[in-house]
Enzyme design. Sequence first.
Site, mmCIF file in Angstrom:
data_model
loop_
_atom_site.group_PDB
_atom_site.id
_atom_site.type_symbol
_atom_site.label_atom_id
_atom_site.label_comp_id
_atom_site.label_asym_id
_atom_site.label_seq_id
_atom_site.Cartn_x
_atom_site.Cartn_y
_atom_site.Cartn_z
ATOM 1 N N LYS A 1 0.834 -1.212 0.000
ATOM 2 C CA LYS A 1 0.000 0.000 0.000
ATOM 3 C C LYS A 1 0.863 1.256 0.000
ATOM 4 O O LYS A 1 0.622 2.191 -0.765
ATOM 5 C CB LYS A 1 -0.922 -0.007 1.226
ATOM 6 C CG LYS A 1 -1.726 1.270 1.350
ATOM 7 C CD LYS A 1 -2.237 1.513 2.755
ATOM 8 C CE LYS A 1 -1.190 1.922 3.711
ATOM 9 N NZ LYS A 1 -1.391 3.041 4.586
ATOM 10 N N ARG B 1 3.136 13.867 13.581
ATOM 11 C CA ARG B 1 3.396 13.704 12.158
ATOM 12 C C ARG B 1 3.623 15.022 11.412
ATOM 13 O O ARG B 1 2.872 15.375 10.499
ATOM 14 C CB ARG B 1 2.276 12.875 11.511
ATOM 15 C CG ARG B 1 2.007 11.606 12.264
ATOM 16 C CD ARG B 1 1.102 10.668 11.539
ATOM 17 N NE ARG B 1 1.798 9.859 10.543
ATOM 18 C CZ ARG B 1 1.246 8.864 9.873
ATOM 19 N NH1 ARG B 1 -0.010 8.549 10.064
ATOM 20 N NH2 ARG B 1 1.937 8.168 9.013
ATOM 21 N N ASP C 1 5.008 0.017 12.059
ATOM 22 C CA ASP C 1 3.698 -0.445 11.590
ATOM 23 C C ASP C 1 3.397 -1.890 12.019
ATOM 24 O O ASP C 1 2.297 -2.387 11.778
ATOM 25 C CB ASP C 1 3.592 -0.325 10.060
ATOM 26 C CG ASP C 1 3.367 1.116 9.628
ATOM 27 O OD1 ASP C 1 3.243 2.006 10.492
ATOM 28 O OD2 ASP C 1 3.318 1.364 8.399
HETATM 29 C C1 UD1 Z 1 5.257 6.303 6.510
HETATM 30 C C2 UD1 Z 1 4.173 5.282 6.376
HETATM 31 C C3 UD1 Z 1 3.695 4.827 7.739
HETATM 32 C C4 UD1 Z 1 4.873 4.370 8.595
HETATM 33 C C5 UD1 Z 1 5.977 5.408 8.613
HETATM 34 C C6 UD1 Z 1 7.244 4.926 9.315
HETATM 35 C C7 UD1 Z 1 3.069 5.956 4.320
HETATM 36 C C8 UD1 Z 1 1.874 6.547 3.675
HETATM 37 N N1 UD1 Z 1 3.067 5.875 5.649
HETATM 38 O O1 UD1 Z 1 4.678 7.428 7.163
HETATM 39 O O2 UD1 Z 1 2.781 3.762 7.562
HETATM 40 O O3 UD1 Z 1 4.419 4.160 9.923
HETATM 41 O O4 UD1 Z 1 6.351 5.767 7.265
HETATM 42 O O5 UD1 Z 1 7.728 3.768 8.728
HETATM 43 O O6 UD1 Z 1 3.995 5.503 3.654
HETATM 44 N N2 UD1 Z 1 8.896 13.410 10.830
HETATM 45 C C9 UD1 Z 1 9.247 14.712 11.107
HETATM 46 N N3 UD1 Z 1 9.195 15.634 10.091
HETATM 47 C C10 UD1 Z 1 8.812 15.303 8.830
HETATM 48 C C11 UD1 Z 1 8.457 13.978 8.544
HETATM 49 C C12 UD1 Z 1 8.519 13.044 9.567
HETATM 50 O O7 UD1 Z 1 9.606 15.028 12.228
HETATM 51 O O8 UD1 Z 1 8.785 16.183 7.966
HETATM 52 C C13 UD1 Z 1 8.960 12.384 11.888
HETATM 53 C C14 UD1 Z 1 7.597 11.763 12.180
HETATM 54 O O9 UD1 Z 1 6.856 12.517 13.100
HETATM 55 C C15 UD1 Z 1 8.019 10.417 12.728
HETATM 56 C C16 UD1 Z 1 9.272 10.074 11.923
HETATM 57 O O10 UD1 Z 1 9.742 11.321 11.413
HETATM 58 O O11 UD1 Z 1 8.375 10.538 14.075
HETATM 59 C C17 UD1 Z 1 9.062 9.111 10.789
HETATM 60 O O12 UD1 Z 1 7.999 9.560 9.971
HETATM 61 P P1 UD1 Z 1 7.916 9.230 8.417
HETATM 62 O O13 UD1 Z 1 8.914 8.180 8.085
HETATM 63 O O14 UD1 Z 1 7.933 10.498 7.647
HETATM 64 O O15 UD1 Z 1 6.468 8.616 8.313
HETATM 65 P P2 UD1 Z 1 5.415 8.820 7.154
HETATM 66 O O16 UD1 Z 1 6.118 8.977 5.845
HETATM 67 O O17 UD1 Z 1 4.407 9.821 7.569
#
Ligand code: UD1
Length: 430
Positions: A22, A122, A305
């Site tokens: 997904k 997030r 996840d």
């Molecule tokens: C993606 C997945 C999600 C999974 C996650 C971690 C999708 C649609 N979702 O989410 O299922 O749980 O990866 O494997 O692919 N963060 C920041 N700043 C940012 C971006 C992220 O601080 O700009 C932090 C987040 O709060 C979190 C960490 O980085 O603590 C990891 O997040 P991230 O890998 O970006 O998760 P998603 O891409 O949202």
Amino acid sequence: MEKYVLNGGNPLVGEVEIGGAKNAALAILAAATMTDETVYIDNMPDVYDTNAMLQAMRSVGIFVERTDRHSVKINASQIKNYTFDNDDIKKIRASYYFLGALLGKYKQGVVVLPGGCSIGLRPIDQHIKGFTALGAKVTTGYGVIDAKADALVGSHIYLDVVSVGATINIMMAASMAEGKTIIENAAKEPHVVDIANFLNSMGADIKGAGTDVIRIRGVEKLHGTEYTIIPDQIEAGTFMMAAAATKGDVTIKNVIPKHLEAISAKLVEMGCQIHESDDAVRVVATRRLQNTHIKTLPYPGFPTDMQPQMTVALGLASGISIVTESIFENRFKYVEELTRMGASIKVEGSTAIIEGVDKYTGASVSAPDLRAGAALVIAALTAEGFSTVEDIKYIERGYEDFDQKLRDLGAQIEKVDSDKEIQKFKLKNA
Ligand code: UD1
């Protein structure tokens, strides 16, 4: 409101086929809008989130045709505007991928601020940092993110946190920037590699995906392609955990065993047998699981996840287990529900201290988010007696035919819409 009703206690036995990933699919759909030529994508999961992306694409004039349940044909040459803000897209986190794609191709895009599962704050600061470094002006307000650039120019970007979303988004935009971009401290998840492979199959020049330094040489144009999405690591892991928790014997087919190593290694520690072949993993659990400790980490660490599903399994293991969530700060909300099924778990900040119990007991619970919802279904599969799991709309965001696949493994589970249907299920399965 539809819910699942379950009668627990049957070990899961048999074979299950895993669908396309997904989280890879969502980014690949956005990336498919970066060419005027036709793109054919195979192994597309038929779940709420991918369908919401496809609907959002149709709403801006992109041609989308599901040629069969898991294949889709896309042509974005007739795109009418660069604003993605319809109702479907508001609900899903991956809406932000349209920003990287639109910015790369059209040097402008407006996307509604992402929704998705409420498992933490997030933020998207790293996405914005990347786009800004490439020369875009990014503003947020009135519920949308707006990005535009006179020209996108390659840059050297060091991510402050390892972010899957930011890595992919920057990779997409940089694919069509002028010159070379380097992303340091990049995420290494299998779907990051899959999106890089997809973009490369469209003519992009991306090297190093799967390591923490990704090098991208921008190209002027991307072309059409045919591509097959990788199998879903988390769907596979969920069935592995369901097999372990129910003391079952399940062969999980159409997987890449390498992507599952963090999960397999923990299951071995917990006393399961794991048999790997080229594209399948068999999980055999014959006795009570043993305790272990888990810390969620970016790939190749244990995936966040899979944390709820693992906690549910450890809740039945002998001894004390400790699960530390290091990615999202609000990912233990389901523990309250699990406690109502008899689990003995204490959450302190980002740590869950689990004292294994002999069994769970059936209860009515609600899915607080996608993965926790699947975890509660696993708990109900092991529990003594009947359970209902409400708010299954969350589960359907990411699991295709979840109830059917479980039934095929011998589970007593049905999707129902009324109390009458629940009574019928109870009479049938008494
Ligand atoms: C993606 C997945 C999600 C999974 C996650 C971690 C999708 C649609 N979702 O989410 O299922 O749980 O990866 O494997 O692919 N963060 C920041 N700043 C940012 C971006 C992220 O601080 O700009 C932090 C987040 O709060 C979190 C960490 O980085 O603590 C990891 O997040 P991230 O890998 O970006 O998760 P998603 O891409 O949202």
